[in-house]
Design a protein around this motif. Structure first.
Motif, PDB file in Angstrom:
ATOM      1  N   LEU A  24       0.775  -1.215   0.023  1.00 13.41           N
ATOM      2  CA  LEU A  24       0.033   0.047   0.155  1.00 13.41           C
ATOM      3  C   LEU A  24       0.777   1.101   0.033  1.00 13.41           C
ATOM      4  O   LEU A  24       0.650   2.230  -0.791  1.00 13.41           O
ATOM      5  N   ALA A  25       1.764   1.046   0.963  1.00 12.38           N
ATOM      6  CA  ALA A  25       2.877   2.512   0.989  1.00 12.38           C
ATOM      7  C   ALA A  25       3.624   2.593  -0.201  1.00 12.38           C
ATOM      8  O   ALA A  25       3.602   3.838  -0.802  1.00 12.38           O
ATOM      9  N   ILE A  26       4.036   1.650  -0.735  1.00  9.41           N
ATOM     10  CA  ILE A  26       5.106   1.824  -1.928  1.00  9.41           C
ATOM     11  C   ILE A  26       4.186   2.294  -3.290  1.00  9.41           C
ATOM     12  O   ILE A  26       4.646   3.107  -3.911  1.00  9.41           O
ATOM     13  N   ALA A  39      -2.719   2.381   4.173  1.00 12.24           N
ATOM     14  CA  ALA A  39      -3.917   2.412   3.526  1.00 12.24           C
ATOM     15  C   ALA A  39      -4.828   4.026   3.597  1.00 12.24           C
ATOM     16  O   ALA A  39      -5.163   4.481   2.310  1.00 12.24           O
ATOM     17  N   HIS A  40      -4.406   4.613   4.729  1.00  9.80           N
ATOM     18  CA  HIS A  40      -4.919   5.991   4.493  1.00  9.80           C
ATOM     19  C   HIS A  40      -4.422   6.769   3.690  1.00  9.80           C
ATOM     20  O   HIS A  40      -4.549   7.833   2.816  1.00  9.80           O
ATOM     21  N   LEU A  41      -2.966   6.577   3.423  1.00 10.59           N
ATOM     22  CA  LEU A  41      -1.987   7.527   2.554  1.00 10.59           C
ATOM     23  C   LEU A  41      -2.439   7.043   1.308  1.00 10.59           C
ATOM     24  O   LEU A  41      -2.700   7.963   0.408  1.00 10.59           O
ATOM     25  N   LEU A  42      -2.867   5.805   0.847  1.00  7.01           N
ATOM     26  CA  LEU A  42      -3.175   5.565  -0.587  1.00  7.01           C
ATOM     27  C   LEU A  42      -4.629   6.191  -0.538  1.00  7.01           C
ATOM     28  O   LEU A  42      -4.881   6.506  -2.034  1.00  7.01           O
ATOM     29  N   GLY A  43      -5.583   6.058   0.311  1.00 10.19           N
ATOM     30  CA  GLY A  43      -7.011   6.600   0.141  1.00 10.19           C
ATOM     31  C   GLY A  43      -6.853   8.062  -0.394  1.00 10.19           C
ATOM     32  O   GLY A  43      -7.500   8.666  -1.247  1.00 10.19           O
ATOM     33  N   TRP A  44      -5.900   8.671   0.434  1.00  2.00           N
ATOM     34  CA  TRP A  44      -5.781  10.224   0.304  1.00  2.00           C
ATOM     35  C   TRP A  44      -5.145  10.468  -1.284  1.00  2.00           C
ATOM     36  O   TRP A  44      -5.689  11.467  -1.781  1.00  2.00           O
ATOM     37  N   ILE A  86       0.217   9.089   6.831  1.00  2.00           N
ATOM     38  CA  ILE A  86       0.309   7.680   7.505  1.00  2.00           C
ATOM     39  C   ILE A  86      -0.056   7.925   8.959  1.00  2.00           C
ATOM     40  O   ILE A  86      -0.571   7.152   9.642  1.00  2.00           O
ATOM     41  N   VAL A  87       0.586   8.866   9.678  1.00  2.00           N
ATOM     42  CA  VAL A  87       0.488   9.117  11.105  1.00  2.00           C
ATOM     43  C   VAL A  87      -1.138   9.476  11.399  1.00  2.00           C
ATOM     44  O   VAL A  87      -1.835   8.878  12.426  1.00  2.00           O
ATOM     45  N   VAL A 126       3.441  14.999   2.537  1.00  2.00           N
ATOM     46  CA  VAL A 126       2.374  14.378   2.949  1.00  2.00           C
ATOM     47  C   VAL A 126       2.313  12.752   3.363  1.00  2.00           C
ATOM     48  O   VAL A 126       1.342  12.141   3.887  1.00  2.00           O
ATOM     49  N   ILE A 127       3.546  12.053   3.002  1.00  2.00           N
ATOM     50  CA  ILE A 127       3.634  10.874   3.284  1.00  2.00           C
ATOM     51  C   ILE A 127       3.693  10.377   4.777  1.00  2.00           C
ATOM     52  O   ILE A 127       2.822   9.696   5.231  1.00  2.00           O
TER      53      ILE A 127
END
Length: 424
Positions: A23-25, A283-288, A45-46, A40-41
């Motif tokens: 997800l993160a990559i 997943a929150h990062l990917l959703g953003w 995530i936080v 934003v990464i």
């Protein structure tokens, strides 16, 4: 760009990259290609993990681990045997009822598969069920058990979708009982055909002893649901109360929890919670990123173009979650897809509590879907069989569960009856 992002994520999953890193990559690559600010990464995530309700996840995990100590699962199985062991397919029926009891304590399908399977698979095998059939029955029961509160997937869905966790807990009870009765009926029919034995009916004295012995573990469910319903504490505070209750039960009442064992359970909780929360943050990062790239809006236009209304969208949701839930496991699939699909469901007039119950029921099937369902692998490890051997006896149970899940999707009143009755 959205297609590229999801394609990269899919390739990473197929390459056996851990879900959180995949997800993160994928999100980072999309950020680089789209020339978005790198700051934003860590922020996203936080932000995904920094939530008070999300604290319920590690607390419920720890409570489940602590409740495994001291023969608690054995006490619940003994009560189930006294209640339904005399029915056709007695031990198979015991598995279903024991899972109803134990799932309300553990909150995790993998923990259920390990605890209930460890006790029941040897007994089922010794009574002529066969190791593959025994593992299939345990898997189906644990797939149903994901609907018994408290379930970690429900907490995550409630937090991500801003939906009442208490309402989700209550709404899932009727679908759980519906699927449980369906599985028990199916096992009873198979027992008559295969000649599986049943035990003698327990006497009133035996039933009373089993009930008294299991009373304290079962009271934990009453504490959690009653405390949330009557406003004594939030779901997160209920999780903390559950930990305190489990410590009291295992440490002082049953005197089976040593300091060394407590430390091992805390470490196990930290490891599992770290994995879950990193997946949630990634997943929150990917959703953003998906939101910035307007993927949900594009998907919404496509769904509206397909048509089908609420029924079509519910079927589409089930078809999406079945394979992805098997590949991603329950929590990552919910974290990734809820921000995309829930707004579409609400636009179509679908109640978010009803929608969550359908998603959780579907996840119960997907995590045991042969050959890659993560909880199926746990059950097979406990049962000492290969997933390929379990697939054939398991498919009829999964087919029944899927049919009942579709019925639940089309009957919102059955799901929302209890929450409305209790004032949610």
């Amino acid at each position: 760009m959205g297609g590229l992002l999801l394609g990269i994520f899919g390739l990473l999953v197929l390459a056996a990259v851990p879900i959180g890193f995949a997800l993160a990559i994928a999100a980072v690559i999309a950020i680089l290609v789209a020339d978005l600010p790198l700051v934003v990464i860590p922020q996203q995530i936080v932000a995904g993990m920094d939530s008070f309700p999300m604290l319920a996840v590690p607390l419920f995990i720890l409570a489940g681990y602590l409740m495994e100590v001291g023969g608690i699962s054995r006490r619940l199985v003994t009560l189930a045997r006294a209640l339904v062991g005399h029915l056709p397919g007695g031990l198979g029926q015991v598995v279903i009822v024991a899972e109803i009891f134990f799932s309300g304590v553990s909150g995790s399908t993998s923990a259920d598969a390990a605890a209930v399977g460890g006790i029941m698979v040897p007994q089922l095998t010794a009574n002529g069920y066969g190791r593959a059939r025994a593992t299939a029955i345990v898997s189906a029961a644990c797939g149903m058990g994901i609907l018994i509160p408290p379930a970690i997937v429900m907490v995550v869905y409630g937090v991500i979708g801003n939906v009442s966790v208490g309402a989700l807990f209550v709404a899932s009870i009727v679908p759980a009982l519906l699927i449980a009765v369906g599985l028990m009926t199916q096992i009873g029919w198979q027992a008559r055909r295969e000649g599986w034995p049943a035990a003698e009916r327990a006497s009133a004295a035996e039933l009373r002893r089993a009930a008294i012995d299991a009373l304290l573990p079962l009271f934990m469910i009453v504490v959690i649901l009653g405390g949330i319903r009557f406003g004594f504490f939030t779901p997160t505070e209920a999780a903390a109360v559950a930990v305190a209750y489990a410590l009291l039960l295992a440490g002082l009442v049953y005197r089976s929890l040593t300091l060394a064992e407590l430390w091992r359970k805390v470490v196990q909780t930290a490891v599992v919670s770290g994995m879950v929360l990193f997946v949630v943050g990634a997943a929150h990062l990917l959703g953003w990123v998906l939101a910035v790239l307007q993927v949900p809006q594009t998907l919404a236009s496509s769904v509206v173009g397909i048509g089908g209304g609420q029924i079509g969208f519910m079927l589409l949701t089930i078809l999406i979650f079945l394979p992805l839930g098997a590949i991603l496991e329950g929590v990552p699939a919910v974290v990734l897809l809820t921000p995309i699909l829930l707004p579409l469901a609400m636009q179509l007039g679908i109640d978010p509590v009803h929608y969550g119950a359908v998603i959780v029921a579907t996840q119960g099937i997907s995590v045991f879907l042969p050959p890659v369902g993560v909880s199926l692998l746990v059950a097979c490890s406990v049962g000492g069989v290969e997933p390929a051997d379990v697939a054939r006896p398991l498919w009829p149970y999964l087919a029944l569960m899927l049919a009942l899940t579709v019925a639940v999707a089309f009957l919102p009143g059955a799901v929302l009856f209890l929450p409305e009755l209790l004032g949610y």
